[in-house]
Design a protein around this motif. Structure first.
Motif, PDB file in Angstrom:
ATOM      1  N   THR A  65       0.835  -1.207   0.000  1.00  0.00           N
ATOM      2  CA  THR A  65       0.000   0.000   0.000  1.00  0.00           C
ATOM      3  C   THR A  65       0.868   1.254   0.000  1.00  0.00           C
ATOM      4  O   THR A  65       0.616   2.212  -0.745  1.00  0.00           O
ATOM      5  CB  THR A  65      -0.921   0.007   1.230  1.00  0.00           C
ATOM      6  N   ILE A  66       1.907   1.244   0.834  1.00  0.00           N
ATOM      7  CA  ILE A  66       2.819   2.388   0.896  1.00  0.00           C
ATOM      8  C   ILE A  66       3.604   2.512  -0.411  1.00  0.00           C
ATOM      9  O   ILE A  66       3.794   3.605  -0.944  1.00  0.00           O
ATOM     10  CB  ILE A  66       3.769   2.259   2.088  1.00  0.00           C
ATOM     11  N   PHE A  67       4.037   1.366  -0.936  1.00  0.00           N
ATOM     12  CA  PHE A  67       4.771   1.383  -2.206  1.00  0.00           C
ATOM     13  C   PHE A  67       3.928   2.008  -3.314  1.00  0.00           C
ATOM     14  O   PHE A  67       4.413   2.856  -4.079  1.00  0.00           O
ATOM     15  CB  PHE A  67       5.172  -0.040  -2.592  1.00  0.00           C
ATOM     16  N   ASP A  68       2.679   1.612  -3.414  1.00  0.00           N
ATOM     17  CA  ASP A  68       1.798   2.170  -4.450  1.00  0.00           C
ATOM     18  C   ASP A  68       1.639   3.683  -4.277  1.00  0.00           C
ATOM     19  O   ASP A  68       1.602   4.430  -5.265  1.00  0.00           O
ATOM     20  CB  ASP A  68       0.427   1.499  -4.391  1.00  0.00           C
ATOM     21  N   ALA A  69       1.587   4.138  -3.038  1.00  0.00           N
ATOM     22  CA  ALA A  69       1.418   5.573  -2.783  1.00  0.00           C
ATOM     23  C   ALA A  69       2.649   6.365  -3.175  1.00  0.00           C
ATOM     24  O   ALA A  69       2.535   7.443  -3.783  1.00  0.00           O
ATOM     25  CB  ALA A  69       1.094   5.790  -1.301  1.00  0.00           C
ATOM     26  N   ILE A  70       3.834   5.873  -2.863  1.00  0.00           N
ATOM     27  CA  ILE A  70       5.035   6.638  -3.207  1.00  0.00           C
ATOM     28  C   ILE A  70       5.302   6.592  -4.712  1.00  0.00           C
ATOM     29  O   ILE A  70       5.804   7.556  -5.301  1.00  0.00           O
ATOM     30  CB  ILE A  70       6.268   6.172  -2.406  1.00  0.00           C
ATOM     31  N   GLU A  71       4.922   5.482  -5.341  1.00  0.00           N
ATOM     32  CA  GLU A  71       5.074   5.402  -6.793  1.00  0.00           C
ATOM     33  C   GLU A  71       4.168   6.427  -7.475  1.00  0.00           C
ATOM     34  O   GLU A  71       4.589   7.103  -8.430  1.00  0.00           O
ATOM     35  CB  GLU A  71       4.753   3.995  -7.285  1.00  0.00           C
ATOM     36  N   ALA A  72       2.957   6.579  -6.978  1.00  0.00           N
ATOM     37  CA  ALA A  72       2.031   7.560  -7.544  1.00  0.00           C
ATOM     38  C   ALA A  72       2.534   8.986  -7.348  1.00  0.00           C
ATOM     39  O   ALA A  72       2.164   9.892  -8.107  1.00  0.00           O
ATOM     40  CB  ALA A  72       0.655   7.400  -6.902  1.00  0.00           C
ATOM     41  N   ALA A  73       3.399   9.169  -6.346  1.00  0.00           N
ATOM     42  CA  ALA A  73       3.921  10.509  -6.054  1.00  0.00           C
ATOM     43  C   ALA A  73       5.240  10.805  -6.756  1.00  0.00           C
ATOM     44  O   ALA A  73       5.861  11.848  -6.496  1.00  0.00           O
ATOM     45  CB  ALA A  73       4.095  10.667  -4.548  1.00  0.00           C
ATOM     46  N   GLY A  74       5.699   9.901  -7.639  1.00  0.00           N
ATOM     47  CA  GLY A  74       6.882  10.205  -8.448  1.00  0.00           C
ATOM     48  C   GLY A  74       8.135   9.436  -8.099  1.00  0.00           C
ATOM     49  O   GLY A  74       9.207   9.727  -8.635  1.00  0.00           O
ATOM     50  N   VAL A  75       8.028   8.445  -7.215  1.00  0.00           N
ATOM     51  CA  VAL A  75       9.181   7.632  -6.845  1.00  0.00           C
ATOM     52  C   VAL A  75       9.153   6.318  -7.627  1.00  0.00           C
ATOM     53  O   VAL A  75       8.111   5.666  -7.719  1.00  0.00           O
ATOM     54  CB  VAL A  75       9.177   7.312  -5.332  1.00  0.00           C
ATOM     55  N   THR A  76      10.286   5.942  -8.191  1.00  0.00           N
ATOM     56  CA  THR A  76      10.424   4.612  -8.777  1.00  0.00           C
ATOM     57  C   THR A  76      11.424   3.824  -7.954  1.00  0.00           C
ATOM     58  O   THR A  76      12.611   4.156  -7.906  1.00  0.00           O
ATOM     59  CB  THR A  76      10.890   4.674 -10.240  1.00  0.00           C
ATOM     60  N   CYS A  77      10.915   2.811  -7.252  1.00  0.00           N
ATOM     61  CA  CYS A  77      11.751   1.823  -6.571  1.00  0.00           C
ATOM     62  C   CYS A  77      11.093   0.479  -6.865  1.00  0.00           C
ATOM     63  O   CYS A  77      10.457   0.347  -7.909  1.00  0.00           O
ATOM     64  CB  CYS A  77      11.890   2.128  -5.081  1.00  0.00           C
ATOM     65  N   ASP A  78      11.222  -0.529  -6.038  1.00  0.00           N
ATOM     66  CA  ASP A  78      10.479  -1.753  -6.326  1.00  0.00           C
ATOM     67  C   ASP A  78      10.061  -2.459  -5.044  1.00  0.00           C
ATOM     68  O   ASP A  78      10.523  -2.146  -3.942  1.00  0.00           O
ATOM     69  CB  ASP A  78      11.222  -2.685  -7.293  1.00  0.00           C
TER      70      ASP A  78
END
Length: 429
Positions: free
Chosen positions: A379-392
């Protein structure tokens, strides 16, 4: 709020960074708003170096202009093209140029190495790997054991962390080698563990394995281009690595392989052979009597894909522009330590860092779990990805973040923690 947790402080660190201009050698993906992504995923796929694109285009031009004559013409003829990568690979892994070669893909190379270095007998048939090995490594080992007529349940020794711990202890690895070494044919472990980011003590593992009469090999997928190594000095029998993570050579690019020079003149060593491993002086006589090249090149099968090698050459030249792996490691230690410091100062209660803190036992990657009741890491990963972060994200619950010294900045680390903090606060509210 800590004094380090500020944009001005991050920018000051970037201004002091002697490698800051290397970022300009890469194409940074853009967000929908036109700003650079906060790209922290070099542990999975590195960004494109401008030289890689240039060199690939150069070879397309050679093909267009020369056709088959490109094998022998120009500054970088295709016949010996893999040799143009040897010095760069050797510098990265601490080897002689004759001990490294670019060929195949990572798991294919592991299989080819096991043809030579997994020679089980009824008394010595085990392979020591980690319990949480990258699945492809596990599949390769299991299939090799079955191919030789043994039972993986009896022949696979799986190293596990102690109860309640996330990473392996060096002393436990050595103890397992002592315990099982007399019945073990091969030890195959990672240089850097893909899930936790832990760096293993390859030198000690090699010494312990050889003392028990075992062959020793390493999967360096997460180590090559990430940490300095001294493979020739440490003495493992072989190693293999992909080139698309920290080496930035493009998706699915050709892999690298190391075979220690003590094996080069052993013509009786079993191997799956192909004509590109045949002695160069007589290769084109087209005789059906295999004479292996006395180098790691003897394990080659076919002529390699030049466009992929061109991309790798561009990547290696970009590493050289930065001053080599040791200069990159100096920055990496500072960059990752800064990211860890931010996480510990701002999110100590909400974020657990699995990666060991010791410089010796960690590379660029930090593996994070989220300690927030009712919210999982995805859930946190999806949120940070939507905010412009690419990690995995790796199941069951790890967010992998890798600030890569070639193209990441201290500002990237700061902005990542700001976004992560916002995501966690949003999930908690």
């Amino acid at each position: 709020m800590s004094t380090i947790f500020s944009l001005d402080h991050a920018k000051d660190l970037d201004n002091q960074d002697p490698l800051r201009e290397i970022r300009e050698e890469f194409s940074i993906p853009k967000q929908s708003n036109g700003e650079d992504e906060i790209y922290l995923c070099g542990n999975s796929l590195g960004l494109q170096p401008r030289l890689a694109a240039q060199y690939v285009n150069d070879e397309l031009g050679q093909w267009r202009a020369l056709g088959v004559k490109g094998h022998f013409s120009g500054d970088y003829p295709w016949m010996p093209y893999h040799e143009f990568l040897s010095q760069g690979f050797a510098d990265l892994v601490g080897a002689k140029t004759t001990e490294v070669v670019s060929m195949n893909t990572l798991t294919a190379n592991l299989h080819f190495m096991m043809v030579s270095f997994y020679r089980p007998t009824n008394q010595r048939h085990k392979i020591i790997i980690e319990d949480h090995a990258f699945p492809s490594d596990h599949y390769a080992v299991e299939s090799q054991i079955k191919y030789h007529g043994h039972d993986p349940k009896e022949s696979m020794i799986l190293l596990k962390p102690r109860d309640g711990e996330e990473t392996l202890r060096d002393e436990d690895i050595i103890q397992a080698i002592e315990e099982h070494g007399d019945t073990t044919s091969l030890i195959l472990l990672p240089g850097v563990q893909y899930y936790t980011g832990q760096v293993l003590d390859m030198e000690s593992i090699t010494k312990a394995g050889h003392a028990k009469g075992c062959y020793v090999g390493f999967d360096l997928a997460h180590a090559a281009g990430n940490i300095p190594m001294e493979l020739h000095q440490w003495g493992p029998d072989f190693a293999a690595w992909c080139t698309y993570k920290y080496l930035n050579s493009g998706p699915g690019s050709v892999a690298g392989c190391f075979v220690h020079e003590r094996h080069h003149k052993n013509k009786e060593l079993p191997r799956f052979a192909g004509w590109w491993g045949h002695d160069k002086e007589s290769r084109f006589k087209m005789e059906n009597s295999f004479v292996p090249t006395e180098s790691a090149e003897a394990w080659q099968l076919s002529n390699p894909p030049i466009l992929s090698l061109a991309s790798i050459r561009g990547s290696l030249d970009t590493v050289a522009k930065a001053g080599g792996i040791h200069k990159l490691r100096e920055k990496s230690l500072k960059l990752t330590a800064y990211l860890r410091q931010l996480l510990e100062s701002e999110l100590a209660d909400e974020v657990n860092i699995l990666t060991p803190k010791s410089e010796k036992a960690s590379g660029a990657q930090l593996s994070l779990t989220i300690n927030l009741h009712g919210t999982d890491g995805k859930t946190i990963f999806d949120a940070i990805e939507a905010a412009g972060v690419t990690c995995d994200f790796r199941y069951p619950n790890v967010i992998r973040v890798a600030p890569v010294p070639q193209y990441n900045s201290f500002e990237d680390c700061y902005r990542f923690v700001v976004i992560l903090k916002q995501a966690i606060e949003g999930a908690a509210s």
